[in-house]
Design a protein around this motif. Structure first.
Motif, PDB file in Angstrom:
ATOM      1  N   PHE A 275       6.579 -21.184  -6.829  1.00 46.69           N
ATOM      2  CA  PHE A 275       6.168 -22.404  -7.516  1.00 46.69           C
ATOM      3  C   PHE A 275       7.229 -22.809  -8.527  1.00 46.69           C
ATOM      4  O   PHE A 275       7.833 -21.974  -9.189  1.00 46.69           O
ATOM      5  CB  PHE A 275       4.831 -22.171  -8.226  1.00 46.69           C
TER       6      PHE A 275
ATOM      7  N   ILE B 155       3.162 -17.527  -7.664  1.00 51.99           N
ATOM      8  CA  ILE B 155       1.785 -17.730  -8.125  1.00 51.99           C
ATOM      9  C   ILE B 155       0.782 -17.434  -7.007  1.00 51.99           C
ATOM     10  O   ILE B 155       1.134 -17.375  -5.823  1.00 51.99           O
ATOM     11  CB  ILE B 155       1.551 -19.154  -8.639  1.00 51.99           C
TER      12      ILE B 155
ATOM     13  N   GLN C 238      -2.467 -19.130  -7.076  1.00 54.29           N
ATOM     14  CA  GLN C 238      -3.121 -20.412  -6.804  1.00 54.29           C
ATOM     15  C   GLN C 238      -2.848 -21.400  -7.933  1.00 54.29           C
ATOM     16  O   GLN C 238      -2.447 -21.016  -9.031  1.00 54.29           O
ATOM     17  CB  GLN C 238      -4.619 -20.232  -6.618  1.00 54.29           C
ATOM     18  N   ILE C 239      -3.043 -22.671  -7.611  1.00 56.14           N
ATOM     19  CA  ILE C 239      -2.782 -23.708  -8.601  1.00 56.14           C
ATOM     20  C   ILE C 239      -3.802 -24.836  -8.452  1.00 56.14           C
ATOM     21  O   ILE C 239      -4.183 -25.193  -7.349  1.00 56.14           O
ATOM     22  CB  ILE C 239      -1.345 -24.262  -8.455  1.00 56.14           C
TER      23      ILE C 239
ATOM     24  N   THR D  41      -6.997 -27.798  -5.499  1.00 52.30           N
ATOM     25  CA  THR D  41      -6.504 -26.440  -5.681  1.00 52.30           C
ATOM     26  C   THR D  41      -5.711 -26.054  -4.445  1.00 52.30           C
ATOM     27  O   THR D  41      -6.152 -26.290  -3.331  1.00 52.30           O
ATOM     28  CB  THR D  41      -7.677 -25.472  -5.883  1.00 52.30           C
TER      29      THR D  41
ATOM     30  N   LEU E  73      -2.780 -22.507 -13.437  1.00 49.62           N
ATOM     31  CA  LEU E  73      -2.127 -21.644 -12.455  1.00 49.62           C
ATOM     32  C   LEU E  73      -2.640 -20.230 -12.578  1.00 49.62           C
ATOM     33  O   LEU E  73      -2.907 -19.767 -13.675  1.00 49.62           O
ATOM     34  CB  LEU E  73      -0.627 -21.535 -12.737  1.00 49.62           C
ATOM     35  N   LYS E  74      -2.709 -19.562 -11.437  1.00 54.35           N
ATOM     36  CA  LYS E  74      -2.944 -18.125 -11.506  1.00 54.35           C
ATOM     37  C   LYS E  74      -1.641 -17.451 -11.090  1.00 54.35           C
ATOM     38  O   LYS E  74      -1.177 -17.611  -9.966  1.00 54.35           O
ATOM     39  CB  LYS E  74      -4.095 -17.724 -10.589  1.00 54.35           C
TER      40      LYS E  74
ATOM     41  N   THR F 124      -3.460 -16.263 -16.311  1.00 56.49           N
ATOM     42  CA  THR F 124      -3.594 -17.702 -16.115  1.00 56.49           C
ATOM     43  C   THR F 124      -2.627 -18.434 -17.032  1.00 56.49           C
ATOM     44  O   THR F 124      -2.402 -18.021 -18.160  1.00 56.49           O
ATOM     45  CB  THR F 124      -5.035 -18.152 -16.431  1.00 56.49           C
TER      46      THR F 124
END
Lengths: 316, 143
Positions: B6, B20, B22-23, B33, B52-53, B59
């Motif tokens: 990302f 990352i 997920q976003i 997402t 973001l994770k 986070t």
């Protein structure tokens, strides 16, 4: 005595010239610092967005349908326009001459009727050479805001869409490092994936390290031909809505980056030219001082010889 | 868990470049997402907060105004007009900026539409920033 006076006058004038060139060098150096900072800041953004443009163009080509009028090429290229970025003032070595001759070369290469859109006053010299200039935009020495280039891109895009031009090029000087600038002509419209090595800047490279051809090749391989995967994008909300927003924005960024590159190059070129001028003036002063001393010595010797000859004559 | 590259950049700088998990991003057609292996997508962002994770399960909150997101096979790129990570934001400054923008809006009754839109966008931007900071703070206190 007449000769020494002449020489001392020249020394004086060269010294004051040296002071001026020195001052100009300092001014150029401080502008250069700012310009380089600006150009490096946006390079990542410009390069990434250019990659996006290329991927979109590739998609449009493989799908063989027109996603957006700006992505569609023209069958026949009748007329082109070059946006020429030059400087406002001289005293920057071969900077303007190089970019102007590069632009002329590219006209000769494609051999199509070409109009000039100028930014920077020095481009006006084309007026005397039977080139058609359609507009001259004012350019600041340092760009403060991307908004300053919007009128230019608007004119270019409008004229392209209306069919006045079938191709828009931008001629600018790519900044490699403070000692090296490369004049370049880049195709802005139509967005064509086949034009190779037209990258703006070299990403993430410190200007102090410098770059070579290998690095440029490697970069262009990595960014264009290497990635043959065609992304069949989903556009949300819809292709036309998304592309309407994205493509003009991407073009703006490209032109903005070109301006920043040109500015950094201009100030670097000026600094180098002025540095050389200062050095040359210094050399000249020391040479003239030597002449001056010699002349002074000669005149003194001559005077003594005269006096002693006179004294000898009286004594006899 | 699978991660994806990302990168979020603005004309000024690269705000974040990381792997990352997920976003979540605010787009003009609603919040989406994106997880790894998402289909290629291009969408327009609106002013708001990105969540973001990161690969280490932490986070990250980023406030963003305008721009677009491009999801590729193995990479997500966001080209934003402006973006700040929540931890870099200073709340008092945002409040001050918001007040200034609102003041300008009040005084701007007689200016043209473009100017008015600019001011509105500014307020929206500051609100997004504030929102990001609050989210960030909540996140921290919950830990």
């Amino acid at each position: 005595m007449a000769q020494t006076k002449e020489i001392s006058r020249r020394i004086k004038s060269v010294t004051s010239t040296k002071k001026i060139t020195k001052a100009m060098e300092m001014v150029a150096a401080s502008k250069m610092r700012k310009a380089i900072e600006a150009v490096l800041k946006t390079r990542t953004y410009a390069n990434l967005s250019w990659e996006t443009v290329l991927r979109l163009a590739k998609l449009a080509e493989t799908k063989n349908e027109s996603l957006h009028p700006l992505l569609a090429g023209r069958k026949e290229i009748k007329k082109a326009a070059i946006i020429l970025i030059s400087s406002n003032r001289g005293m920057c070595g071969a900077y303007n001459a190089a970019i102007i001759s590069k632009a002329k070369d590219s006209i000769k290469k494609y051999n199509i009727a070409t109009d000039f859109i100028l930014a920077g006053k020095k481009g006006l010299s084309l007026n005397n050479q039977n080139y058609n200039i359609v507009a001259e935009f004012e350019k600041n020495d340092l760009l403060n805001d991307a908004k300053e280039i919007y009128p230019i891109i608007k004119m270019a895009v409008d004229d392209y869409l209306s069919g006045k031009y079938d191709k828009i090029l931008v001629a600018y000087t790519d900044f490699v490092n403070p000692a090296k600038q490369v004049p370049r002509v880049k195709q802005l419209l139509p967005l064509d994936i086949k034009t190779v090595d037209e990258y703006l800047g070299i990403v993430g490279k410190d200007p102090k390290i410098g770059v070579n051809q290998e690095l440029i090749n490697e970069k262009s391989k990595k960014h264009s031909s290497g990635d043959n995967f065609v992304y069949d994008y989903t556009f949300e909300p819809s292709p036309s809505e998304v592309l309407d927003l994205i493509i003009p924005r991407l073009l703006e960024v490209q032109l903005y980056q070109a301006f920043l590159e040109a500015n950094a190059s201009e100030h670097s070129a000026r600094m180098t030219a002025m540095h050389q001028a200062t050095e040359a003036a210094g050399d000249m002063v020391s040479e003239l001082t030597l002449f001056y001393n010699k002349a002074r010595q000669a005149s003194i010797t001559a005077e003594i010889a005269e006096i002693s000859a006179g004294a000898n004559a009286l004594a006899e | 868990m699978k991660t994806i590259k990302f990168e979020i950049v603005t004309p000024e700088r690269t705000v974040l470049k990381q792997e990352i998990l997920q976003i979540s991003v605010p787009t003009t057609s609603g919040e989406i997402t994106v997880l790894p292996d998402h289909i290629p997508l291009v969408s327009v962002l609106k002013t708001g907060v990105i969540e973001l994770k990161l690969a280490d399960n932490n986070t990250e909150i980023i406030s963003v105004s305008g721009g677009f997101i491009e999801v590729m096979k193995d990479k997500i790129v966001i080209l934003a007009d402006t973006a700040e990570r929540a931890e870099e934001l200073d709340e008092s400054k945002i409040e001050a900026a918001k007040l200034r923008a609102e003041e300008a809006k009040k005084n701007a009754k007689f200016v043209d539409d473009v100017e008015f839109a600019n001011i509105s966008a500014k307020i929206e931007k500051e609100l997004a920033r504030l929102h990001a900071v609050n989210k960030w703070r909540k996140l921290k206190s919950s830990k």
